[in-house]
Design an enzyme around this catalytic site. Structure first.
Site, short mmCIF file in Angstrom:
data_model
loop_
_atom_site.label_atom_id
_atom_site.label_comp_id
_atom_site.label_asym_id
_atom_site.label_seq_id
_atom_site.Cartn_x
_atom_site.Cartn_y
_atom_site.Cartn_z
N SER A 94 0.83 -1.19 0.00
CA SER A 94 0.00 0.00 0.00
C SER A 94 0.88 1.26 0.00
O SER A 94 1.75 1.40 -0.85
CB SER A 94 -0.96 -0.05 1.19
OG SER A 94 -2.03 0.85 1.03
N ASP B 201 -5.62 -3.17 -3.24
CA ASP B 201 -4.69 -2.93 -2.12
C ASP B 201 -4.16 -4.22 -1.47
O ASP B 201 -4.93 -5.03 -0.95
CB ASP B 201 -5.42 -2.09 -1.07
CG ASP B 201 -4.48 -1.46 -0.06
OD1 ASP B 201 -3.54 -2.13 0.39
OD2 ASP B 201 -4.69 -0.28 0.28
#
Length: 365
Positions: free
Chosen positions: A50, A175
């Site tokens: 991320s 993500d």
């Protein structure tokens, strides 16, 4: 697992830097990098998740730390977030994402070098989750090493429903923090002898999260809780004396708070200095810059101090259930602390997070 790109330095432990996810809390990674540079501690590869994939890719791509810090200090929310207003109006809940992923991509193209994920000057990997299979992919591994670096980082940062998933070979990726917010397991599989890991998941023993009763806040908070549970298990399984775990105290900040970046960087540097100067895996390698002014005294961090307020304890037994190091035991109606100085604690904070009456306190963190 072997990778041709990895070249280990013979005169120090094989070191992999792991940068976890956490939205704008990830600016603490910059402070950690500043501390590593100040103490002359080097690493051989970077694994990011991320926001950690963005900072990691900038470092692995060769951006000098001063320039990197200057870039993040000038980040603006509008550079990354623009509502899909027309699509939301026309399609309502059927819209793919709330914000325009293309705007985010444009910012990534400015910050990152061109080329593929395997073309960085320092070996780099980042993860994403496939929506079709539910499995993780680490961009940069064989079979996934020809993906553009911008695509790899975009997918690793693409919060579900916030940004559009990355479409790649007929599948869609979002993500990586959903499944592995602090990828210690992958770093160990690379052959690391030492892992310097930055965990940014929200911890129950730090300042309370500023939760707001809105749909988007509920979504993000639910995502963070799931991340914390995943990290708890990863820390249980993979933290040992060779893992240098850095947990900057930034959990009280909102995931998309662009206003406190300097303070977040400072918090990351302060906590990294404290841990690096005291951890057995790094303290012997440290060469301290004489002009380095430590913002905090160096305290030994070999153990976590456990305590329970008996006036708050209701005897539910959850602390004994979730502690993997046998730090607690149910006594006569209340829990007892078996290890006031718990040298085996993996700093997962599971006991404090799960205590329904907040009777547990953790010290020496």
């Amino acid at each position: 697992m072997t990778h041709d790109r990895l070249t280990w330095t013979p005169d120090r432990p094989r070191t992999v830097l792991v940068l976890g996810g956490g939205g704008m809390r990830g600016m603490a990674h910059v402070g950690v990098l500043r501390a590593l540079q100040s103490l002359d501690i080097h690493f051989d590869a970077v694994v990011g998740t991320s926001i950690g994939s963005l900072i990691g890719a900038m470092v692995a791509g060769g951006m000098p730390l001063d320039q990197l810090e200057d870039e993040v200090l000038h980040l603006k929310k509008e550079d990354y977030f623009r509502l899909n207003a027309l699509k939301l109006l026309l399609r309502g809940p059927r819209v793919v994402s709330m914000y325009q992923g293309q705007r985010f991509r444009k910012s990534l193209e400015r910050l990152l070098p061109g080329g593929t994920v395997s073309g960085t000057s320092l070996p780099f990997w980042c993860n994403a989750v496939c929506l079709e299979t539910g499995g993780s992919v680490f961009w940069g591994t064989p079979g996934f090493d020809d993906v553009p670096l911008v695509d790899a980082v975009y997918s690793s940062c693409a919060l579900p429903a916030v940004f559009e998933p990355l479409a790649h070979d007929g599948r869609h990726f979002v993500d990586g923090g959903i499944a592995d917010p602090t990828p210690l397991r992958f770093a160990r599989a690379l052959g690391a002898e030492r892992i310097i890991a930055v965990d940014l998941t929200v911890k129950g023993t730090y300042k309370a999260h500023n939760f707001r009763g809105r749909a988007i806040s509920t979504l993000f908070r639910s995502f963070e809780i799931a991340q914390e549970v995943v990290v708890e298990h990863m820390l249980h399984m993979h933290v040992d004396e060779q893992v240098v775990l850095i947990q900057p105290k930034v959990g009280h900040l909102h995931r998309f708070d662009f206003d406190e970046v300097p303070d977040v960087i400072a918090a990351g540097e302060q906590e990294a200095l404290r841990v690096l100067l005291s951890h057995p895996a790094t303290r012997d390698e440290v060469r301290v810059d004489p002009e380095l002014g430590l913002a905090c005294p160096v305290q030994p961090a070999e153990y976590v101090q456990l305590s329970i307020d008996p006036s708050r304890c209701v005897g539910c037994g959850l602390c004994e259930t979730v502690c993997e190091t046998d730090g607690f035991r149910m006594g006569d109606g209340v829990a007892d602390v078996l290890k006031p100085h718990n040298f085996e604690c993996t700093r997962d904070h599971a006991c404090a997070r799960n205590c329904p009456t907040q009777a547990i306190r953790l010290g020496n963190l």
